[in-house]
Design an enzyme around this catalytic site. Sequence first.
Site, PDB file in Angstrom:
ATOM      1  N   GLU A  71      50.368  45.108  28.395  1.00 51.47           N
ATOM      2  CA  GLU A  71      50.493  45.462  29.457  1.00 51.47           C
ATOM      3  C   GLU A  71      52.244  46.225  29.308  1.00 51.47           C
ATOM      4  O   GLU A  71      53.080  45.616  29.090  1.00 51.47           O
ATOM      5  CB  GLU A  71      50.851  45.270  30.436  1.00 51.47           C
ATOM      6  N   HIS A  76      48.771  48.507  32.374  1.00 52.98           N
ATOM      7  CA  HIS A  76      47.843  47.885  31.917  1.00 52.98           C
ATOM      8  C   HIS A  76      46.988  47.279  31.131  1.00 52.98           C
ATOM      9  O   HIS A  76      45.875  47.216  31.728  1.00 52.98           O
ATOM     10  CB  HIS A  76      46.929  46.969  33.374  1.00 52.98           C
TER      11      HIS A  76
HETATM   12  C1  BG6 Z   1      47.473  40.570  34.611  1.00 57.43           C
HETATM   13  C2  BG6 Z   1      47.960  39.673  35.125  1.00 57.43           C
HETATM   14  O1  BG6 Z   1      48.852  41.722  34.421  1.00 57.43           O
HETATM   15  O2  BG6 Z   1      45.728  40.951  35.569  1.00 57.43           O
HETATM   16  C3  BG6 Z   1      46.323  38.758  35.572  1.00 57.43           C
HETATM   17  O3  BG6 Z   1      49.337  38.811  34.965  1.00 57.43           O
HETATM   18  C4  BG6 Z   1      46.000  39.167  36.008  1.00 57.43           C
HETATM   19  O4  BG6 Z   1      47.405  37.641  36.235  1.00 57.43           O
HETATM   20  C5  BG6 Z   1      45.200  40.448  35.424  1.00 57.43           C
HETATM   21  O5  BG6 Z   1      44.498  38.194  36.387  1.00 57.43           O
HETATM   22  C6  BG6 Z   1      44.192  40.747  36.022  1.00 57.43           C
HETATM   23  O6  BG6 Z   1      43.947  41.976  37.501  1.00 57.43           O
HETATM   24  P1  BG6 Z   1      43.167  42.385  38.258  1.00 57.43           P
HETATM   25  O7  BG6 Z   1      43.491  42.585  39.328  1.00 57.43           O
HETATM   26  O8  BG6 Z   1      42.918  43.792  36.990  1.00 57.43           O
HETATM   27  O9  BG6 Z   1      41.760  41.445  38.151  1.00 57.43           O
END
Ligand code: BG6
Length: 285
Positions: free
Chosen positions: A256, A152
């Site tokens: 990602e 990510h």
């Molecule tokens: C992204 C999602 O990959 O991660 C989003 O598509 C999400 O919807 C974002 O808000 C962040 O997620 P997190 O759990 O790290 O706050």
Amino acid sequence: MTGVTFLTGSGGLPKLEITTAWSTAEIYLHGAHVTYFQKRGEPPLLFLSDQSRFESGVPIRGGIPIIFPWFGKPADKPGQHGFVRNRSWTLKEIKTTDDGIVTTRLILPPDPELRADDITVEYEVAFSDGLSAEFIVTNKSAQAYAFENCLHTYFAIGDIHSLRVVGLQGVTYLDALDGHQRKTETAEAIRFAGEVDRAYVNTPHRVEIHDTARQRVIRVEKTGSASTVVWNPWIAKAKAMADFGNEEYQRMVCVESGNVAENQITLAPGGIASLKVKLSSEATA
Ligand code: BG6
């Protein structure tokens, strides 16, 4: 000087500082999380929020969180994006090749939620003038194992308003802002004028981030990945996130690489799944 140094990082969490002839980097054992990578002569490649928490049990905001064994928040799962980003990993090996590339290999300690020793998870990152990360899942059990995965990655950019993400034209995506409806990307380049939260599926191709404000192009090349997620929280979501600055959405984009939604992987008994991402960058001026 090429090498790896053990240090105490933010919040007292252990981290490794990696220096090569071309770059400097940092990786926390918490989440096996790469938080920093900078090629000499360029600004940092990865975005890390000034508001990030550094505590066991919560994810770091920025860098490269490892998402596994599920992506998002399916109704039957506790919490978002799996749990390995919140676990403390163990350093297994450090290697330096003759040409100066430093590789770190981390392993997730046996985890009851991964059928203890039956599903093993390792993460190898090679640091040079770019960064290559490989996330490896091995199914040692007698049954198939289904999962999603994703690296990510938060990229540091000059200005979201002039950013272009190229390489996804014609690809089907699930729009998280519209009930995960299936849509087709028609634009030659994705531009940002509001929140974007899309899972592009069935796309093994590389993506480029054209950062005109910084006069830099970032390349995301991948193998073992059929999905690319593109995310920027924009204004309201940025304000709603406690571990993210109100204005920081202007200086980051997530591109990602992984296997999510219909691209989830079902690993046969004895199978090994490798997700590999190579990040590189170049000045365009
Ligand atoms: C992204 C999602 O990959 O991660 C989003 O598509 C999400 O919807 C974002 O808000 C962040 O997620 P997190 O759990 O790290 O706050």
